[in-house]
Design a protein around this motif. Structure first.
Motif, PDB file in Angstrom:
ATOM      1  N   ALA A   1     -34.269  -5.259   6.225  1.00 21.77           N
ATOM      2  CA  ALA A   1     -35.036  -4.006   6.044  1.00 21.77           C
ATOM      3  C   ALA A   1     -34.020  -3.554   5.134  1.00 21.77           C
ATOM      4  CB  ALA A   1     -36.171  -3.270   7.669  1.00 21.77           C
ATOM      5  N   ILE A   2     -33.242  -3.229   5.024  1.00 26.14           N
ATOM      6  CA  ILE A   2     -32.352  -2.058   4.206  1.00 26.14           C
ATOM      7  C   ILE A   2     -31.710  -3.145   3.149  1.00 26.14           C
ATOM      8  CG2 ILE A   2     -29.958  -2.153   4.337  1.00 26.14           C
ATOM      9  CD1 ILE A   2     -29.785   0.387   4.723  1.00 26.14           C
ATOM     10  N   ARG A   3     -32.152  -4.157   3.020  1.00 29.68           N
ATOM     11  CA  ARG A   3     -31.439  -5.545   2.239  1.00 29.68           C
ATOM     12  C   ARG A   3     -32.714  -5.782   0.638  1.00 29.68           C
ATOM     13  NH1 ARG A   3     -27.767 -10.256   4.490  1.00 29.68           N
ATOM     14  NH2 ARG A   3     -25.607  -8.686   4.082  1.00 29.68           N
ATOM     15  N   ALA A   4     -33.804  -5.260   2.151  1.00 31.38           N
ATOM     16  CA  ALA A   4     -34.961  -5.307   1.509  1.00 31.38           C
ATOM     17  C   ALA A   4     -35.217  -4.114  -0.055  1.00 31.38           C
ATOM     18  CB  ALA A   4     -36.433  -4.564   1.871  1.00 31.38           C
TER      19      ALA A   4
ATOM     20  N   GLY B   1     -28.110  -6.775  -1.109  1.00 28.65           N
ATOM     21  CA  GLY B   1     -25.821  -6.615  -1.204  1.00 28.65           C
ATOM     22  C   GLY B   1     -25.362  -5.810  -0.220  1.00 28.65           C
ATOM     23  N   TYR B   2     -26.259  -5.327   0.319  1.00 29.47           N
ATOM     24  CA  TYR B   2     -26.166  -4.526   1.218  1.00 29.47           C
ATOM     25  C   TYR B   2     -24.742  -4.955   2.380  1.00 29.47           C
ATOM     26  CZ  TYR B   2     -25.236  -0.704   5.002  1.00 29.47           C
ATOM     27  OH  TYR B   2     -24.550   0.771   5.639  1.00 29.47           O
ATOM     28  N   SER B   3     -23.584  -4.690   2.468  1.00 31.09           N
ATOM     29  CA  SER B   3     -23.065  -5.172   3.630  1.00 31.09           C
ATOM     30  C   SER B   3     -23.009  -5.553   5.127  1.00 31.09           C
ATOM     31  CB  SER B   3     -21.765  -4.781   3.081  1.00 31.09           C
ATOM     32  OG  SER B   3     -20.433  -5.217   4.502  1.00 31.09           O
TER      33      SER B   3
END
Length: 372
Positions: free
Chosen positions: A137-140, A144-146
């Motif tokens: 969800a946060i990568r959407a 590239g969020y780790s």
């Protein structure tokens, strides 16, 4: 905006870790009371937790690959639903047991595995699903969020939840009260996860309000969910060593510890056999060591007019309840010692005329270690 989203997701992941660890520890204790303190059940619970959690994570990966549905909005709703599940799960463990097993029977391995798996499946699958789902969800929004950041936040929540349970909740609260406290941060974090323009939307407030009512109502259903099939629940408390219940059937009181009947106010024959068989072989028993008790056992001991009786019981709550319901009574020379029986004997130099070990058969690892 992206920083606010990342912070909100991190808060939800930490709160999820707190909720999950507290729920896991409570579920272990809950199943122990249903399966008569048999520690082997712990291995089944941990197996189910890992297997079902992994299955949930695999499904999250599958859903993201083929459907691309991961959004912050749905993460918030899944997390709100997850906050309700520990309460429903604990109530299910208590209320459904007698539907699966014959009352009073000993459950076998496969039936125990099936029952624990079925009860734990919804919560464990969702926990396994939500953690990778939060990353998707946060990568959407932030490609590239780790993924390492998500798992670090989850571990922080696990550590906080473990410390909260071990040092606070297990001493002060009942299981459903502990679930309520542990899931309040999750509901609060979910509220702030919704976009700021939608937080006062009727649907969102209604959903979070319903979740709050569910975990709140669990506290009022605590005694109801523990009511026995016969008689009534006269007393109930949680101690760090396990659950203590006193069931009343007519004029008889029976103390249960982790689901096992340990003491009865009317089992006079057992008290007489425990005391008179061994002490009839001792000419003048003045110094007596008693490891654990039996209803009416002190009354029988008093017939020998001993000088001192050192009564050793591990759980202070047990002796308090025994005195309260008259299963044992105070007599001159009685010394109540709250300590592990093995440690007490090992560090004691006093010589006794008689040592009476009133323990059950070594059916659990804890009791088995005493005998070995």
């Amino acid at each position: 905006m992206k920083n606010k989203t990342k912070r909100a997701v991190s808060q939800v992941v930490i709160a999820t870790g707190i909720s999950a660890v507290v729920a896991q520890l409570l579920i272990i204790r809950e199943f122990l009371t249903r399966f008569m303190g048999n520690e082997f059940v712990i291995s089944l619970i941990l197996f189910n937790w890992l297997f079902l959690g992994a299955a949930g994570a695999l499904f999250a990966r599958f859903a993201n690959r083929y459907f691309r549905t991961a959004t912050i909005y749905w993460l918030a709703w899944l997390s709100a639903f997850m906050a309700c599940l520990p309460t429903l799960q604990i109530l299910g463990i208590r209320l459904l047991y007698d539907l699966f097993f014959v009352h009073g029977s000993s459950a076998g391995f496969y039936s125990t595995l099936a029952y624990t798996s079925l009860i734990m499946a919804p919560h464990c699958l969702l926990i396994g699903f939500v953690l990778p789902y939060s990353l998707f969800a946060i990568r959407a929004e932030t490609p590239g969020y780790s993924g390492a950041n998500i798992y670090i936040m989850d571990n922080i929540g696990d550590i906080i939840g473990g410390a909260l349970f071990s040092f606070v909740l297990v001493y002060l609260l009942t299981p459903l009260q502990a679930v309520f406290v542990a899931n309040l941060p999750l509901l609060a974090a979910v509220y702030f996860l919704f976009p700021s323009g939608r937080r006062n939307h009727f649907t969102i407030l209604s959903g979070l309000g319903l979740a709050f009512v569910i975990i709140l109502s669990g506290m009022f259903l605590e005694s109801f969910s523990l009511a026995p099939l016969q008689g009534k629940l006269a007393y109930y408390c949680e101690s760090r060593y396990g659950r203590i219940e006193v069931h009343q059937d007519g004029e008889q009181f029976t103390l249960f510890e982790d689901g096992v009947p340990k003491f009865s106010s009317r089992n006079l024959i057992a008290a007489e056999e425990t005391i008179h068989y061994p002490l009839s072989q001792v000419p003048d028993p003045q110094q007596i060591l008693l490891i654990s008790a039996q209803g009416g056992i002190i009354k029988e001991l008093n017939k020998y007019h001993p000088e001192t009786i050192d009564y050793v019981e591990l759980n202070p709550e047990v002796t308090r309840v025994l005195f309260r319901f008259g299963m044992i009574r105070k007599i001159p020379g009685l010394n109540v010692i709250h300590q592990d029986g093995r440690a007490f004997v090992k560090n004691r130099d006093k010589i006794y005329d008689a040592i009476i070990i009133n323990l059950p058969e070594p059916e659990t690892f804890q009791i088995n270690r005493f005998f070995t």
